[in-house]
Design a protein around this motif. Sequence first.
Motif, PDB file in Angstrom:
ATOM      1  N   UNK A  23       0.818  -1.211   0.000  1.00 36.74           N
ATOM      2  CA  UNK A  23       0.000   0.000   0.000  1.00 36.74           C
ATOM      3  C   UNK A  23       0.846   1.253   0.000  1.00 36.74           C
ATOM      4  N   UNK A  24       2.037   1.189   0.577  1.00 37.74           N
ATOM      5  CA  UNK A  24       2.979   2.303   0.590  1.00 37.74           C
ATOM      6  C   UNK A  24       4.328   1.766   1.034  1.00 37.74           C
ATOM      7  N   UNK A  25       5.290   2.665   1.207  1.00 39.53           N
ATOM      8  CA  UNK A  25       6.623   2.265   1.650  1.00 39.53           C
ATOM      9  C   UNK A  25       6.756   2.286   3.172  1.00 39.53           C
ATOM     10  N   UNK A  26       5.700   2.614   3.886  1.00 34.75           N
ATOM     11  CA  UNK A  26       5.765   2.688   5.343  1.00 34.75           C
ATOM     12  C   UNK A  26       5.945   1.288   5.940  1.00 34.75           C
ATOM     13  N   UNK A  27       6.975   1.139   6.781  1.00 31.83           N
ATOM     14  CA  UNK A  27       7.215  -0.164   7.412  1.00 31.83           C
ATOM     15  C   UNK A  27       7.781  -0.022   8.819  1.00 31.83           C
ATOM     16  N   UNK A  28       7.694   1.181   9.368  1.00 31.97           N
ATOM     17  CA  UNK A  28       8.221   1.383  10.728  1.00 31.97           C
ATOM     18  C   UNK A  28       7.343   0.698  11.767  1.00 31.97           C
ATOM     19  N   UNK A  29       6.120   0.455  11.421  1.00 33.25           N
ATOM     20  CA  UNK A  29       5.197  -0.191  12.354  1.00 33.25           C
ATOM     21  C   UNK A  29       4.014  -0.760  11.610  1.00 33.25           C
ATOM     22  N   UNK A  30       3.107  -1.416  12.337  1.00 37.18           N
ATOM     23  CA  UNK A  30       1.928  -1.991  11.706  1.00 37.18           C
ATOM     24  C   UNK A  30       0.900  -0.899  11.439  1.00 37.18           C
ATOM     25  N   UNK A  31      -0.050  -1.185  10.555  1.00 35.19           N
ATOM     26  CA  UNK A  31      -1.080  -0.217  10.186  1.00 35.19           C
ATOM     27  C   UNK A  31      -1.944   0.105  11.398  1.00 35.19           C
ATOM     28  N   UNK A  32      -2.232   1.384  11.578  1.00 35.82           N
ATOM     29  CA  UNK A  32      -3.139   1.826  12.635  1.00 35.82           C
ATOM     30  C   UNK A  32      -4.387   2.415  11.990  1.00 35.82           C
ATOM     31  N   UNK A  33      -5.543   1.799  12.281  1.00 33.33           N
ATOM     32  CA  UNK A  33      -6.814   2.243  11.746  1.00 33.33           C
ATOM     33  C   UNK A  33      -7.577   3.028  12.800  1.00 33.33           C
ATOM     34  N   UNK A  34      -8.585   3.794  12.391  1.00 33.65           N
ATOM     35  CA  UNK A  34      -9.387   4.533  13.372  1.00 33.65           C
ATOM     36  C   UNK A  34     -10.044   3.591  14.389  1.00 33.65           C
ATOM     37  N   UNK A  35     -10.337   4.123  15.555  1.00 31.32           N
ATOM     38  CA  UNK A  35     -10.924   3.332  16.632  1.00 31.32           C
ATOM     39  C   UNK A  35     -12.263   2.715  16.244  1.00 31.32           C
ATOM     40  N   UNK A  36     -12.997   3.435  15.360  1.00 31.26           N
ATOM     41  CA  UNK A  36     -14.328   2.941  15.009  1.00 31.26           C
ATOM     42  C   UNK A  36     -14.315   2.019  13.791  1.00 31.26           C
ATOM     43  N   UNK A  37     -13.149   1.597  13.314  1.00 29.40           N
ATOM     44  CA  UNK A  37     -13.084   0.677  12.189  1.00 29.40           C
ATOM     45  C   UNK A  37     -13.783  -0.619  12.568  1.00 29.40           C
ATOM     46  N   UNK A  38     -14.627  -1.167  11.686  1.00 29.92           N
ATOM     47  CA  UNK A  38     -15.426  -2.353  12.029  1.00 29.92           C
ATOM     48  C   UNK A  38     -14.558  -3.617  12.125  1.00 29.92           C
ATOM     49  N   UNK A  39     -14.396  -4.119  13.337  1.00 29.39           N
ATOM     50  CA  UNK A  39     -13.588  -5.314  13.565  1.00 29.39           C
ATOM     51  C   UNK A  39     -14.253  -6.511  12.881  1.00 29.39           C
ATOM     52  N   UNK A  40     -13.456  -7.299  12.166  1.00 26.98           N
ATOM     53  CA  UNK A  40     -13.953  -8.471  11.469  1.00 26.98           C
ATOM     54  C   UNK A  40     -14.238  -8.252  10.006  1.00 26.98           C
ATOM     55  N   UNK A  41     -14.317  -7.002   9.539  1.00 27.09           N
ATOM     56  CA  UNK A  41     -14.605  -6.730   8.134  1.00 27.09           C
ATOM     57  C   UNK A  41     -13.341  -6.964   7.292  1.00 27.09           C
ATOM     58  N   UNK A  42     -13.540  -7.446   6.052  1.00 22.74           N
ATOM     59  CA  UNK A  42     -12.414  -7.574   5.136  1.00 22.74           C
ATOM     60  C   UNK A  42     -11.772  -6.212   4.942  1.00 22.74           C
ATOM     61  N   UNK A  43     -10.445  -6.191   5.027  1.00 21.99           N
ATOM     62  CA  UNK A  43      -9.753  -4.908   4.961  1.00 21.99           C
ATOM     63  C   UNK A  43      -9.940  -4.251   3.598  1.00 21.99           C
TER      64      UNK A  43
END
Length: 809
Positions: free
Chosen positions: A128-148
């Motif tokens: 998705x990008x060149x970012x690799x310093x850490x894992x992806x952080x999504x908003x708190x209200x992101x629906x857990x269990x949904x296909x990314x």
Amino acid sequence: MKFSLSWLKDHLDTEASAAEIAAKLNEIGLELEGLENPAEALAGFRVARVLTAAKHPDADKLQVLTVDTGEGDPLTVVCGAPNARAGLVGVLGLPGAVVPSNGMEMKKAAIRGVESNGMMCSARELDLSDEHEGIIELPEDAPVGQDYAAYADLDDPVFDVAITPNRPDCMGVYGIARDLAAAGLGTLKPVPDRVYEGSFPCPVQIAIEDKEGCQAFFGRAIRGLTNGDSPAWMQARLKSAGQRPISALVDITNYVMLTYGRPSHAYDIAQLTGTLTARRAKAGEGVTALNEKHYLLDDSMTVIADERQVHDIAGIMGGEHSGVSDATTDVLLEVAAFDPVRLAQTGRALNLTSDARSRFERGIDPAFLAPGLELLTGLILDICGGEASEAVHVGAPRSGSDVVRYEPAMTETLGGLAVREEEQRAILNALGFEVAAIEEAGRSHWAVTPPSWRPDVDGAADIVEEVIRIKGLDAIQSVPLDRGAGVAQKTATPLQVLERKARRAAASRGMHEAVTWSFLPADQASSFAEEGHEPWTLANPISEDLKVMRQSLLPGLLSATARNQARGADSIRLFEIGRRYLRGKGGASDERLTLGLVLAGEKRARGWQSGKAAVFDAFDAKAEVEALLAAAGAPVDRLMVMGADDTWAGSAFHPGQSATLRLGPKNVLARFGTMHPLVARQFDIDGTVVAAELFLDAIPAKKGAAGFTRAAFVPPALQPVMRDFAFLVPGTLAAGDLLKAVRGADKQAITDARIFDEFRGAGVPEGQKSLAVEIVLQPGDASFTEADLSAISAKVVAAAEKLGASLRG
């Protein structure tokens, strides 16, 4: 040209699926090279929440996470990301998912004694990008269990369409949407037509000095803006096209170019000094472009420069010095019309390509300069804020195509498809053509005015093509050509038959056919230039490295040999049949059919029986030449072996290791030999390399009267007789000359002759050599008597003595 389905639907109101759109693109002549859905690569990745994070018992840099996947019990996942913590919402790859960045399939595994049931992913791991310093952080209200993929709106198919050079209008998504709408796949949405009056005069003066290279230069300033990140929707559009988002200003110019085919440029006003002028470059001037490379310019190139320095290679790439940055607050927008020929020549001379160049070369819409400037202005004001100046229009773009006289019946007579006049008019109107019916001398026709974005349309045949391709190329019925009664006659010319024989013979002898460029770099062409023939040099080559038409097939084969050798090939045997291009008398073109071959590397691999590997030499090239000439029908037994001819062979071949085969002193059928070490080094070839050229067009045609039939072969009734002769000959005498003399001593009795031994040493005088010849004598009606054989032997000896040979005792 790549674009996503959602991007296309920004401009085309349609309910068609990606598969239906793909099929329609092919039907209307826009070849689809690929259709991919990024969501398919992200199957098995879902939104997940980290519930707990504890230090790994046996690793300082790892943590043991419990992760909520939205269904079932939480999973244990081992993670080494520094930002992994309780409460974080990220992306979890489950066992069975394939990591897009490296193709690794995830499995349950024990990591330092702790079972891990997947992997929390970084943006780079998901491509998705060149970012690799850490894992992806999504908003708190992101629906857990949904296909990314569904959550991130990545379920968006991407089309890859091959755009031919005659369709500059389809170098933007909007042009492709226009074609699809004309084909009945939806409704085309209008281009925004808002005009920004501007609240202050443009602070930078704009001028044109090179009116041939730059016909029009439109611009305006925007001050007080903030150059941050572009919106997520724009970044998604650019990523689908293979573009990397950079900043809002850069992304906006790229977005307008990819959407509407309108290149533009934004200058940081703080880096400009005085008037910005489109002019010719001065000899010795240079510019460091946005690709961080420095280019030296000459006075044939159009540039955009201020009073201090060059800032832009016109229509190709902007300069690094005046490029926008995060600190930029005031910009000058450039929307210009450049000469496509001048621009293409500049790009080739600098070996510089860009998306802008590819569009200017094909032809941009001359009527879209002002609308393009307004589109850029609106997007910048909406995304970056700021205040726009008045627009400045300098020069005027050239007008579009002329009116075309067209008769609707031509779709059937020229295109083979009958289309109703009403439908033709609707198609042309949907594509932007203006159609007017005209009555002249009792006969009606149409006056069709092509739109400004279609510079390729200049005749009635082009109108027919537009109607038929939108109607559907598949609708044209296949009609077989008329065939005369009886057995079909041969259509191949004698030269074509000869070419086929030579090709099959070369392949049967273990050589691989190559197809190389007919154009060469100037330095390679000079090593193989024919004396007395000036080379053909292209005024408008596709590349500076391919500008001279070949006078020999060997440079291309030598380049192919070097590539094969660099990839580890031990034995290289290549041939090619093609044309050499010579300049004849008065500058006339002279194309000559030629077979070239190159042998390099090992002729025979090393082995316990043969010892070291054997390499090719000039005699191997001669053997191939004689075999191929025989297969092509040349009279090999009458050929003369002579020294290298007076063309390039004297320098390209190794001195003393080359020769020609001739039918008479002037008709050269082939040249062969060992390549000069300097030539081999020029092509980066290691070791000995031998080569040859056969001039197929020089092989004389067989003579024969109409109705001539060769008599059936009848084997001789009597056994042949072999006789051996050993001659002392001068050391410089070619063995072939001796064989020719021996064969000609008695043409009726002597049917064959061959050299079976050569000796130099004890018993042979200095400066001489011994050649042993076996001759085959074929009796006719009666067996030879001793007197007959003695007479023939005397003739053989006499013929050899004329060459300075003497019979050994």
